[in-house]
Design an enzyme around this catalytic site. Sequence first.
Site, PDB file in Angstrom:
ATOM      1  N   LYS A  76      -3.229  31.278 -36.192  1.00  0.00           N
ATOM      2  CA  LYS A  76      -2.963  31.428 -37.614  1.00  0.00           C
ATOM      3  C   LYS A  76      -4.411  32.371 -38.068  1.00  0.00           C
ATOM      4  O   LYS A  76      -5.520  32.504 -38.283  1.00  0.00           O
ATOM      5  CB  LYS A  76      -3.061  30.334 -37.508  1.00  0.00           C
ATOM      6  CG  LYS A  76      -2.778  29.985 -39.499  1.00  0.00           C
ATOM      7  CD  LYS A  76      -2.458  28.440 -39.944  1.00  0.00           C
ATOM      8  CE  LYS A  76      -1.964  28.335 -41.006  1.00  0.00           C
ATOM      9  NZ  LYS A  76      -1.940  26.813 -41.564  1.00  0.00           N
ATOM     10  N   SER A 151       2.787  25.656 -43.862  1.00  0.00           N
ATOM     11  CA  SER A 151       2.000  26.586 -43.661  1.00  0.00           C
ATOM     12  C   SER A 151       2.014  27.691 -42.363  1.00  0.00           C
ATOM     13  O   SER A 151       2.241  28.606 -42.009  1.00  0.00           O
ATOM     14  CB  SER A 151       0.562  26.968 -44.383  1.00  0.00           C
ATOM     15  OG  SER A 151       0.187  26.399 -43.324  1.00  0.00           O
ATOM     16  N   SER A 175       1.107  21.274 -42.289  1.00  0.00           N
ATOM     17  CA  SER A 175       0.970  22.016 -41.664  1.00  0.00           C
ATOM     18  C   SER A 175       1.176  22.836 -40.094  1.00  0.00           C
ATOM     19  O   SER A 175       1.645  24.280 -40.230  1.00  0.00           O
ATOM     20  CB  SER A 175       0.331  23.274 -42.591  1.00  0.00           C
ATOM     21  OG  SER A 175       0.921  23.485 -43.621  1.00  0.00           O
TER      22      SER A 175
HETATM   23  N1  GLN Z   1       2.824  21.779 -47.465  1.00  0.00           N
HETATM   24  C1  GLN Z   1       1.425  21.246 -48.279  1.00  0.00           C
HETATM   25  C2  GLN Z   1       1.003  22.154 -48.939  1.00  0.00           C
HETATM   26  O1  GLN Z   1       1.555  23.119 -49.379  1.00  0.00           O
HETATM   27  C3  GLN Z   1       1.006  21.020 -46.333  1.00  0.00           C
HETATM   28  C4  GLN Z   1      -0.077  22.369 -46.390  1.00  0.00           C
HETATM   29  C5  GLN Z   1      -0.575  22.138 -44.956  1.00  0.00           C
HETATM   30  O2  GLN Z   1      -0.913  21.208 -44.399  1.00  0.00           O
HETATM   31  N2  GLN Z   1      -1.188  23.338 -44.980  1.00  0.00           N
HETATM   32  O3  GLN Z   1      -0.076  21.602 -49.163  1.00  0.00           O
END
Ligand code: GLN
Length: 484
Positions: A76, A151, A175
């Site tokens: 990532k 994400s 995410s």
């Molecule tokens: N979707 C969640 C957010 O927008 C979690 C994102 C994540 O786990 N990095 O913060």
Amino acid sequence: MNHTSLKQLSHLLASGQASSRELCQDYLDRIARLNPVLNAFITVDPERTLAEAEAADRLRAEGRAGALTGVPIAHKDIFCAEGWLTTCGSKMLANFVAPYDAHVIERCKAAGLPCLGKTNMDEFAMGSSNETSYFGPVRNPWALQAVPGGSSGGSAAAVAARMAPAATGTDTGGSIRQPAAFCGITGLKPTYGTVSRYGMIAFASSLDQGGPMATSAEDCALLMNVMAGFDARDSTSLERPAEDYTRDLTRPLIGLRIGLPREYFAEGLSADVARAIEAALAEFRRLGAQTVEVSLPMSRLSVPVYYVLAPAEASSNLARYDGVRYGYRAPEYTDLTDMYERTRAEGFGDEVKRRIMIGTYVLSHGYYDAYYLQAQKLRRLIAQDFAAAFQQCDVILGPTTPTTAFELGAKRADPVEMYLSDIYTIAVNLAGLPGMSLPCGFGADGRPVGLQLIGDYFSEARLLNVAHQYQQVTDWHTRLPEVK
Ligand code: GLN
């Protein structure tokens, strides 16, 4: 070749049937073919990958290979990797070549895992659909008009389309698990403190945790063996004896007590997802598990609590992007303050700005007590719900997401609706617990359904065991999308 697990790839290398260079070239060819469609990678650098592959082949020739030496994976783009462009999905870092390795990258290098490239992600990991990436959205390999989740959507899509056998991800509120669910792969968010955050670009430090994304629980276990470990440079890294995460894979599930949280099977859960989870439960019962109803009454507050705490931490973490030392700087400005303002106005996308504003607000004098402190208290209560539930069960099981992958653009206009797609995953981060998602079927739309397992602190090996036993009697994790 492209159906191959980490374990099979390691056998191919050990038996001399393939070199790391050949494996990497195969994956690079597939990336070159599919990435124009899926946009799962922000950066590929075949020369760099092949040099790492050759180094791995030399290690093997010298008899110094470990279990996964030469097996390539993707990272990532939130992990700093020396010499690699490391953007975190943002214009702010679109020109940032990391001068050092994250601890996770160091460990992967030490284990001899060549890097296939850096995967696309929501900007600074803020999002649930990969649509906030400065580098454009990723497409879901199962349905090109659908999102891959976020994400870590690039990592999930890359693994689902077999552009990489496995990838790293990070999970602040879901995410790893949510994109794993949307793309039909397996992902593990470890207990907070198990994987070092050093060199992992910070979003919300008390919630961020790196973890493996792969096609199976067994592969997640193998990758966890590489990723996890104490690191003094992360002040929340836990100093514990090294674990072999594969150690419990073959343990039978007879007598396993599965807790079903009432709140996770209530209003808001789509019929498609509910049906697949029910079928999976029947499978677990056949494997000898029992089910018990548990309750997580405070979990309904997890989304509002998270959207106070995560932006608060983000607003502080993102203060470092000021155009002075690295990253983007506005080309034109009048004085220092103007330079800061323009740099941040131009360098950050809308979602990131929204979070910085919310975070600054809830931390400001007069609102701190009303929002931030209240949210911290609720966070404790959310964790206590889990502690009570684990008095009655060994693992908690439920859906990872309320629906299958939604259409690109469907939730862009309504941030709150987007936030609700993490309704089942966020409480786990607030409590610091381990959780994973594994594929358990498909919706009527042909898109994958993810099953979530949540365990008590440090129960990763048990979660992986439960998932692995399920994957021994089902084949959802072996299904491949047809990407044209
Ligand atoms: N979707 C969640 C957010 O927008 C979690 C994102 C994540 O786990 N990095 O913060």
